[in-house]
Scaffold this motif. Structure first.
Motif: not given
Length: 262
Positions: A104, A128-130, A132, A106-108
């Motif tokens: 995971k 995913l907490n980003c 997307k 945490q980027k685009k």
């Protein structure tokens, strides 16, 4: 890295056909659900004792609060044909979660699924907490599309893109055609699908200097790395086999694209 896995008797909660020869099955699998991550798979055993080896199926959704997992699979042989006939309440032996999941970052992120490689992208999109976006490549039937739309809600139109071979929906062509047509950008790529798609994405990501994580779809047998039936070519020598191979079920199924050769 050694991941904790469990052998348990799982129970069918529900099952429905979502496409031609494609089925969605929800299983009560409390131990597996409690530990599974997007990108991992389970090995499901047949009731027929003549079929000794289990069938590996990637995990589409994980609901640890309900002790359930969802498997979306294509009928490809006698084992999966048996699974497609299972009704709620049916019980089978399963082992999982197996393999390594997607890291995971945490980027685009750009999530790309092709064919039966689409299901694990749904689990990853939920984890995913980003920022997307998702690109889905279909031959024809748009299975699981509504699940992605529901997940993204009001942002679906700006987050989900489709490619179809015949142009019946979205962009005519493949997932790379969508990326170029829509000028999609990302800091990291995650992908699962057929080898030609992954090969093209590996080359594209290298050209754009974007890290790319791919999930291989090799046919597996034992699911635990003992039989060497699912090896893929790798850049480095594998410590287990002492050749330039990696076991998809053990070292994978998720690899950094630059680690493997097609």
């Amino acid at each position: 890295m050694i991941h904790e896995k469990f052998e348990e008797t799982v129970t069918v909660v529900s099952q429905e056909q979502v496409g031609t020869d494609i089925y969605s099955m929800r299983l009560r699998a409390e131990q597996i659900a409690a530990h599974a991550k997007a990108g991992q798979f389970v090995s499901l055993y047949s009731e027929d004792q003549s079929r000794l080896l289990p069938r590996p199926i990637s995990i589409c959704e994980i609901a640890p609060e309900r002790g359930e997992i969802r498997l979306v699979y294509r009928v490809a042989g006698e084992g999966t044909k048996e699974f497609a006939k299972m009704l709620p309440g049916a019980r089978r032996r399963a082992v999982g979660p197996l393999g390594n999941g997607f890291p995971k970052e945490q980027k685009k992120a750009l999530l790309i699924g092709g064919g039966i490689g689409i299901p694990p992208m749904l689990a990853l999109a939920k984890e995913l907490n980003c920022g997307k976006q998702v690109v889905l490549g279909y031959r024809d039937e748009l299975f699981l599309l509504e699940d992605f739309r529901e997940l993204f809600g009001d942002a679906a139109d700006e987050s989900i893109y489709i490619a179809t071979e015949d142009g019946s929906a979205g962009t005519r062509g493949n997932v790379l055609d969508v990326i170029r047509e829509r000028k999609l950008t990302a800091d990291v790529i995650y992908a699962c699908g057929p080898a030609p798609m992954l090969r093209a994405l590996k080359d594209y990501a290298a050209g754009q200097n974007i890290p790319c994580w791919i999930s291989m779809e090799e046919r597996m047998a034992c699911g635990i790395g003992a039989c060497l039936a699912c090896v893929c070519k790798s850049k480095d020598v594998d410590a287990h086999s002492n050749v330039k191979n990696k076991r998809v079920c053990a070292e994978g199924p998720v690899f950094l694209a630059e680690e493997v050769e097609f």
